[in-house]
Design a protein around this motif. Structure first.
Motif, PDB file in Angstrom:
ATOM      1  N   LEU A 113      12.964  39.339  13.971  1.00 29.12           N
ATOM      2  CA  LEU A 113      14.077  40.044  13.346  1.00 29.12           C
ATOM      3  C   LEU A 113      14.066  41.525  13.727  1.00 29.12           C
ATOM      4  O   LEU A 113      15.096  42.104  14.095  1.00 29.12           O
ATOM      5  N   LYS A 114      12.881  42.154  13.695  1.00 31.91           N
ATOM      6  CA  LYS A 114      12.787  43.585  13.998  1.00 31.91           C
ATOM      7  C   LYS A 114      13.036  43.883  15.476  1.00 31.91           C
ATOM      8  O   LYS A 114      13.572  44.935  15.819  1.00 31.91           O
ATOM      9  N   LEU A 115      12.664  42.956  16.343  1.00 32.16           N
ATOM     10  CA  LEU A 115      12.811  43.186  17.780  1.00 32.16           C
ATOM     11  C   LEU A 115      14.203  42.858  18.310  1.00 32.16           C
ATOM     12  O   LEU A 115      14.480  43.069  19.495  1.00 32.16           O
ATOM     13  N   ASN A 116      15.075  42.342  17.445  1.00 32.06           N
ATOM     14  CA  ASN A 116      16.422  41.975  17.877  1.00 32.06           C
ATOM     15  C   ASN A 116      17.502  42.620  17.011  1.00 32.06           C
ATOM     16  O   ASN A 116      18.521  42.016  16.717  1.00 32.06           O
ATOM     17  N   GLN A 117      17.280  43.873  16.639  1.00 36.95           N
ATOM     18  CA  GLN A 117      18.267  44.599  15.856  1.00 36.95           C
ATOM     19  C   GLN A 117      19.481  44.990  16.693  1.00 36.95           C
ATOM     20  O   GLN A 117      20.571  45.188  16.172  1.00 36.95           O
ATOM     21  N   HIS A 118      19.271  45.120  18.010  1.00 41.86           N
ATOM     22  CA  HIS A 118      20.366  45.495  18.900  1.00 41.86           C
ATOM     23  C   HIS A 118      20.450  44.533  20.078  1.00 41.86           C
ATOM     24  O   HIS A 118      19.437  44.006  20.540  1.00 41.86           O
ATOM     25  N   CYS A 119      21.638  44.312  20.544  1.00 45.07           N
ATOM     26  CA  CYS A 119      21.917  43.354  21.608  1.00 45.07           C
ATOM     27  C   CYS A 119      21.268  43.786  22.923  1.00 45.07           C
ATOM     28  O   CYS A 119      21.357  44.949  23.326  1.00 45.07           O
ATOM     29  N   GLY A 120      20.641  42.842  23.608  1.00 45.82           N
ATOM     30  CA  GLY A 120      20.029  43.134  24.888  1.00 45.82           C
ATOM     31  C   GLY A 120      21.026  43.258  26.022  1.00 45.82           C
ATOM     32  O   GLY A 120      20.670  43.674  27.124  1.00 45.82           O
ATOM     33  N   ILE A 121      22.299  42.910  25.759  1.00 41.50           N
ATOM     34  CA  ILE A 121      23.333  43.002  26.789  1.00 41.50           C
ATOM     35  C   ILE A 121      24.159  44.280  26.651  1.00 41.50           C
ATOM     36  O   ILE A 121      24.303  45.052  27.594  1.00 41.50           O
ATOM     37  N   CYS A 122      24.697  44.511  25.435  1.00 39.90           N
ATOM     38  CA  CYS A 122      25.587  45.664  25.273  1.00 39.90           C
ATOM     39  C   CYS A 122      25.033  46.737  24.341  1.00 39.90           C
ATOM     40  O   CYS A 122      25.613  47.814  24.215  1.00 39.90           O
ATOM     41  N   GLY A 123      23.934  46.447  23.651  1.00 37.86           N
ATOM     42  CA  GLY A 123      23.305  47.434  22.783  1.00 37.86           C
ATOM     43  C   GLY A 123      23.885  47.531  21.384  1.00 37.86           C
ATOM     44  O   GLY A 123      23.448  48.356  20.585  1.00 37.86           O
ATOM     45  N   SER A 124      24.876  46.697  21.078  1.00 37.21           N
ATOM     46  CA  SER A 124      25.509  46.746  19.753  1.00 37.21           C
ATOM     47  C   SER A 124      24.602  46.124  18.684  1.00 37.21           C
ATOM     48  O   SER A 124      23.621  45.448  18.986  1.00 37.21           O
ATOM     49  N   LYS A 125      24.967  46.349  17.435  1.00 39.72           N
ATOM     50  CA  LYS A 125      24.186  45.842  16.307  1.00 39.72           C
ATOM     51  C   LYS A 125      24.243  44.321  16.237  1.00 39.72           C
ATOM     52  O   LYS A 125      25.294  43.722  16.438  1.00 39.72           O
ATOM     53  N   MET A 126      23.090  43.708  15.952  1.00 32.52           N
ATOM     54  CA  MET A 126      23.004  42.263  15.779  1.00 32.52           C
ATOM     55  C   MET A 126      23.007  41.930  14.288  1.00 32.52           C
ATOM     56  O   MET A 126      22.579  42.735  13.460  1.00 32.52           O
ATOM     57  N   TYR A 127      23.474  40.748  13.950  1.00 34.41           N
ATOM     58  CA  TYR A 127      23.431  40.283  12.560  1.00 34.41           C
ATOM     59  C   TYR A 127      22.908  38.851  12.525  1.00 34.41           C
ATOM     60  O   TYR A 127      22.980  38.110  13.509  1.00 34.41           O
ATOM     61  N   ILE A 128      22.354  38.458  11.371  1.00 31.63           N
ATOM     62  CA  ILE A 128      21.815  37.112  11.208  1.00 31.63           C
ATOM     63  C   ILE A 128      22.969  36.119  11.053  1.00 31.63           C
ATOM     64  O   ILE A 128      23.861  36.320  10.226  1.00 31.63           O
ATOM     65  N   LYS A 129      22.968  35.083  11.831  1.00 28.28           N
ATOM     66  CA  LYS A 129      24.012  34.071  11.774  1.00 28.28           C
ATOM     67  C   LYS A 129      23.954  33.340  10.438  1.00 28.28           C
ATOM     68  O   LYS A 129      22.889  32.953   9.955  1.00 28.28           O
ATOM     69  N   ASP A 130      25.117  33.172   9.809  1.00 27.60           N
ATOM     70  CA  ASP A 130      25.206  32.462   8.533  1.00 27.60           C
ATOM     71  C   ASP A 130      25.318  30.968   8.818  1.00 27.60           C
ATOM     72  O   ASP A 130      26.377  30.460   9.156  1.00 27.60           O
ATOM     73  N   SER A 131      24.213  30.276   8.721  1.00 29.44           N
ATOM     74  CA  SER A 131      24.187  28.856   9.061  1.00 29.44           C
ATOM     75  C   SER A 131      23.155  28.139   8.215  1.00 29.44           C
ATOM     76  O   SER A 131      22.117  28.710   7.866  1.00 29.44           O
ATOM     77  N   LYS A 132      23.416  26.884   7.902  1.00 33.04           N
ATOM     78  CA  LYS A 132      22.464  26.076   7.153  1.00 33.04           C
ATOM     79  C   LYS A 132      21.364  25.516   8.044  1.00 33.04           C
ATOM     80  O   LYS A 132      20.293  25.157   7.569  1.00 33.04           O
ATOM     81  N   TYR A 133      21.654  25.418   9.334  1.00 27.69           N
ATOM     82  CA  TYR A 133      20.746  24.697  10.219  1.00 27.69           C
ATOM     83  C   TYR A 133      20.214  25.514  11.403  1.00 27.69           C
ATOM     84  O   TYR A 133      19.250  25.101  12.037  1.00 27.69           O
ATOM     85  N   GLU A 134      20.826  26.652  11.689  1.00 28.28           N
ATOM     86  CA  GLU A 134      20.460  27.392  12.892  1.00 28.28           C
ATOM     87  C   GLU A 134      19.992  28.803  12.553  1.00 28.28           C
ATOM     88  O   GLU A 134      20.681  29.541  11.867  1.00 28.28           O
ATOM     89  N   ARG A 135      18.806  29.167  13.040  1.00 30.79           N
ATOM     90  CA  ARG A 135      18.286  30.518  12.849  1.00 30.79           C
ATOM     91  C   ARG A 135      18.581  31.314  14.115  1.00 30.79           C
ATOM     92  O   ARG A 135      18.033  31.020  15.184  1.00 30.79           O
TER      93      ARG A 135
END
Length: 276
Positions: A113-135
């Motif tokens: 979680l800490k190592l993926n706060q920003h996108c590795g492609i465009c640098g924008s902010k990342m968010y946790i996907k709202d899903s019952k089955y996928e992390r």
């Protein structure tokens, strides 16, 4: 189900919230534990509520033995005498393997979680996907998605008749030895990695490579895949960089040369001791 699979991974709570739910809480990369009557235990929900602390980076890990498991981090100061903070290597000396593996999973998830706060492609902010089955973490701008990843590494016990190959890494304390280990390269099978790592580090060839077992290794995000193998050819010649000494040792000599623990490296050495 709970008798067959003690830990059920999940991105959402599996059971109804309970005061006995487990909380794996880290402060400054150390796990908070309770010490009492000679035992080390993991905080439960009732304990966390009494502490009145602010927890962030909360993630559901799944469920263990019928109770939900959560992990997170905090910075609040705690003065209770029965609370301690441990790194995972120290924790492994005081708890059973199931608790240690869950603490490892918590550490892995928080690092991801800490190592993926920003996108590795465009640098924008990342968010946790709202899903019952996928992390997953999703980029708020370009939609790039990343999932928890682990880096596979091999670890192998090599025998030659009644002797075991042990090596001393440059970073090991004096007189501390272990079996050979190394990371898997892209496009490489585990068996190919065993051959390459052994040859690179100690200059010998091996045969009869057999799977032994596996263990998550959160230092920082590895999966150790254990093997046994037999000596085939060559003379020991250490690389001099990572490995500074290596040799063949009898059962009697191996005793006291390693630190017994729940690590798969220790298990491989104990396999040799029991076999011979």
């Amino acid at each position: 189900m709970e008798d067959y699979i003690l830990f059920q991974p999940s991105v959402k709570p599996i059971h109804k919230e309970d005061e006995e739910d487990f909380w794996f809480l880290f402060k400054d990369n150390q796990l908070m534990v309770y010490e009492g009557k000679g035992n080390i235990t993991i905080p439960r929900q009732k304990d966390v509520l009494d502490l009145n602390i602010s927890i962030y980076n909360i993630q559901c890990m799944g469920a263990y033995s019928g109770y939900n498991c959560q992990c997170g981090e905090f910075v609040d100061h705690i003065e209770e005498e029965n609370i301690s903070f441990m790194d995972l290597r120290t924790l492994s000396e005081f708890v059973d393997e199931n608790i240690y593996l869950m603490a490892s999973k918590a550490n892995l998830l928080l690092n991801w979680l800490k190592l993926n706060q920003h996108c590795g492609i465009c640098g924008s902010k990342m968010y946790i996907k709202d899903s019952k089955y996928e992390r997953a973490m999703v980029c708020s701008n370009c939609g790039n998605t990343t999932w928890p990843r682990t880096s596979p590494a091999i670890i192998v016990a090599i025998t030659k008749e009644d002797k075991l190959l042990l090596a001393r890494n440059r970073q090991f304390p004096n007189r501390r030895y272990s079996v050979i280990a190394g990371f898997v390269e892209y496009g490489e099978t585990f068996e190919e990695c065993v051959k390459r790592e052994v040859y690179e580090e100690v200059g010998i060839k091996v045969k009869n490579i057999k799977y032994f077992g596996s263990q998550p290794w959160p230092y920082p995000n590895s999966m150790m895949i254990g093997f046994t193998a037999e000596y085939l050819d060559g003379e020991i010649k250490v690389d001099g960089e990572e490995i500074v000494d290596a040799d063949w040792f009898t059962k009697e000599e191996v005793q006291g040369m390693y630190k017994k623990s729940i690590s798969i490296g220790s298990q491989l050495i104990e396999w040799f001791l029991e076999k011979h």
